[in-house]
Design a protein around this motif. Structure first.
Motif, PDB file in Angstrom:
ATOM      1  N   ARG A  64       0.833  -1.203   0.000  1.00  0.00           N
ATOM      2  CA  ARG A  64       0.000   0.000   0.000  1.00  0.00           C
ATOM      3  C   ARG A  64       0.869   1.255   0.000  1.00  0.00           C
ATOM      4  O   ARG A  64       0.594   2.217  -0.715  1.00  0.00           O
ATOM      5  N   TYR A  65       1.916   1.271   0.806  1.00  0.00           N
ATOM      6  CA  TYR A  65       2.834   2.412   0.783  1.00  0.00           C
ATOM      7  C   TYR A  65       3.441   2.591  -0.604  1.00  0.00           C
ATOM      8  O   TYR A  65       3.552   3.704  -1.106  1.00  0.00           O
ATOM      9  N   ARG A  66       3.823   1.490  -1.224  1.00  0.00           N
ATOM     10  CA  ARG A  66       4.417   1.572  -2.563  1.00  0.00           C
ATOM     11  C   ARG A  66       3.404   2.114  -3.569  1.00  0.00           C
ATOM     12  O   ARG A  66       3.732   2.960  -4.397  1.00  0.00           O
ATOM     13  N   THR A  67       2.158   1.635  -3.493  1.00  0.00           N
ATOM     14  CA  THR A  67       1.103   2.102  -4.394  1.00  0.00           C
ATOM     15  C   THR A  67       0.861   3.598  -4.238  1.00  0.00           C
ATOM     16  O   THR A  67       0.632   4.307  -5.209  1.00  0.00           O
ATOM     17  N   LEU A  68       0.918   4.088  -3.006  1.00  0.00           N
ATOM     18  CA  LEU A  68       0.706   5.509  -2.729  1.00  0.00           C
ATOM     19  C   LEU A  68       1.964   6.354  -2.932  1.00  0.00           C
ATOM     20  O   LEU A  68       1.947   7.562  -2.694  1.00  0.00           O
ATOM     21  N   HIS A  69       3.064   5.704  -3.347  1.00  0.00           N
ATOM     22  CA  HIS A  69       4.346   6.393  -3.570  1.00  0.00           C
ATOM     23  C   HIS A  69       4.837   7.091  -2.306  1.00  0.00           C
ATOM     24  O   HIS A  69       5.366   8.201  -2.352  1.00  0.00           O
ATOM     25  N   ILE A  70       4.654   6.428  -1.163  1.00  0.00           N
ATOM     26  CA  ILE A  70       5.165   6.942   0.109  1.00  0.00           C
ATOM     27  C   ILE A  70       6.422   6.141   0.441  1.00  0.00           C
ATOM     28  O   ILE A  70       6.357   4.930   0.637  1.00  0.00           O
ATOM     29  N   PRO A  71       7.575   6.794   0.489  1.00  0.00           N
ATOM     30  CA  PRO A  71       8.808   6.063   0.772  1.00  0.00           C
ATOM     31  C   PRO A  71       8.860   5.589   2.228  1.00  0.00           C
ATOM     32  O   PRO A  71       8.557   6.338   3.145  1.00  0.00           O
ATOM     33  N   VAL A  72       9.198   4.335   2.414  1.00  0.00           N
ATOM     34  CA  VAL A  72       9.345   3.743   3.742  1.00  0.00           C
ATOM     35  C   VAL A  72      10.732   3.124   3.805  1.00  0.00           C
ATOM     36  O   VAL A  72      11.097   2.312   2.963  1.00  0.00           O
ATOM     37  N   ASP A  73      11.502   3.502   4.804  1.00  0.00           N
ATOM     38  CA  ASP A  73      12.848   2.963   4.946  1.00  0.00           C
ATOM     39  C   ASP A  73      12.871   1.665   5.737  1.00  0.00           C
ATOM     40  O   ASP A  73      13.730   0.831   5.529  1.00  0.00           O
ATOM     41  N   ASN A  74      11.946   1.505   6.664  1.00  0.00           N
ATOM     42  CA  ASN A  74      11.886   0.296   7.494  1.00  0.00           C
ATOM     43  C   ASN A  74      10.444  -0.007   7.852  1.00  0.00           C
ATOM     44  O   ASN A  74       9.669   0.899   8.140  1.00  0.00           O
ATOM     45  N   ILE A  75      10.099  -1.277   7.854  1.00  0.00           N
ATOM     46  CA  ILE A  75       8.845  -1.738   8.450  1.00  0.00           C
ATOM     47  C   ILE A  75       9.247  -2.702   9.547  1.00  0.00           C
ATOM     48  O   ILE A  75       9.930  -3.691   9.314  1.00  0.00           O
ATOM     49  N   VAL A  76       8.824  -2.395  10.762  1.00  0.00           N
ATOM     50  CA  VAL A  76       9.280  -3.130  11.933  1.00  0.00           C
ATOM     51  C   VAL A  76       8.285  -4.230  12.296  1.00  0.00           C
ATOM     52  O   VAL A  76       7.111  -3.951  12.520  1.00  0.00           O
ATOM     53  N   GLN A  77       8.775  -5.438  12.338  1.00  0.00           N
ATOM     54  CA  GLN A  77       8.001  -6.565  12.851  1.00  0.00           C
ATOM     55  C   GLN A  77       8.436  -6.772  14.294  1.00  0.00           C
ATOM     56  O   GLN A  77       9.373  -7.496  14.573  1.00  0.00           O
ATOM     57  N   ASP A  78       7.773  -6.083  15.213  1.00  0.00           N
ATOM     58  CA  ASP A  78       8.217  -6.100  16.601  1.00  0.00           C
ATOM     59  C   ASP A  78       8.049  -7.444  17.275  1.00  0.00           C
ATOM     60  O   ASP A  78       8.954  -7.994  17.835  1.00  0.00           O
ATOM     61  N   TRP A  79       6.851  -7.953  17.255  1.00  0.00           N
ATOM     62  CA  TRP A  79       6.582  -9.183  17.973  1.00  0.00           C
ATOM     63  C   TRP A  79       5.412  -9.886  17.328  1.00  0.00           C
ATOM     64  O   TRP A  79       4.928  -9.454  16.297  1.00  0.00           O
ATOM     65  N   PHE A  80       4.966 -10.940  17.895  1.00  0.00           N
ATOM     66  CA  PHE A  80       3.961 -11.846  17.347  1.00  0.00           C
ATOM     67  C   PHE A  80       4.522 -12.648  16.188  1.00  0.00           C
ATOM     68  O   PHE A  80       3.799 -13.309  15.477  1.00  0.00           O
ATOM     69  N   TRP A  81       5.820 -12.583  15.967  1.00  0.00           N
ATOM     70  CA  TRP A  81       6.447 -13.557  15.078  1.00  0.00           C
ATOM     71  C   TRP A  81       6.634 -14.853  15.839  1.00  0.00           C
ATOM     72  O   TRP A  81       6.918 -15.876  15.270  1.00  0.00           O
TER      73      TRP A  81
END
Length: 99
Positions: A64-81
């Motif tokens: 969704r961020y890519r579709t909206l052309h919003i640059p994201v440097d990191n997406i954090v998977q904190d827990w529940f892995w």
């Protein structure tokens, strides 16, 4: 003033007075040493929801961020892995890559 610790025979305590926050940080840096800056990638936008329930949910957010052309440097998977908090057993809602 009396300070004590039940878990150690000797403990060093330091009191750092400012009065301004910048002076406090400066005194702390003088005590502990300077910390190197992060790499440039770390100063961009970090997306963190605190928990994603599945790999699909996380990938959908990234898409969704890519579709909206919003640059994201990191997406954090904190827990529940993990399956149970603190247990190092990988949640099957996330697939792992091997190799």
């Amino acid at each position: 003033m009396y300070l004590s610790a039940e878990v150690a025979e000797k403990v060093d305590y330091y009191f750092i007075y400012g009065p301004e926050p910048d002076a406090i940080v400066g005194a702390y840096r003088e005590l502990t040493g300077e910390v190197p800056l992060f790499g440039r990638w770390a100063y961009g936008f970090w997306q963190c929801k605190n928990k994603y329930q599945s790999q699909l949910e996380l990938q959908t957010v990234a898409s969704r961020y890519r579709t909206l052309h919003i640059p994201v440097d990191n997406i954090v998977q904190d827990w529940f892995w993990w399956v149970t908090m603190g247990e190092m057993k990988w949640n099957p809602n996330y697939r792992t890559r091997r190799g």
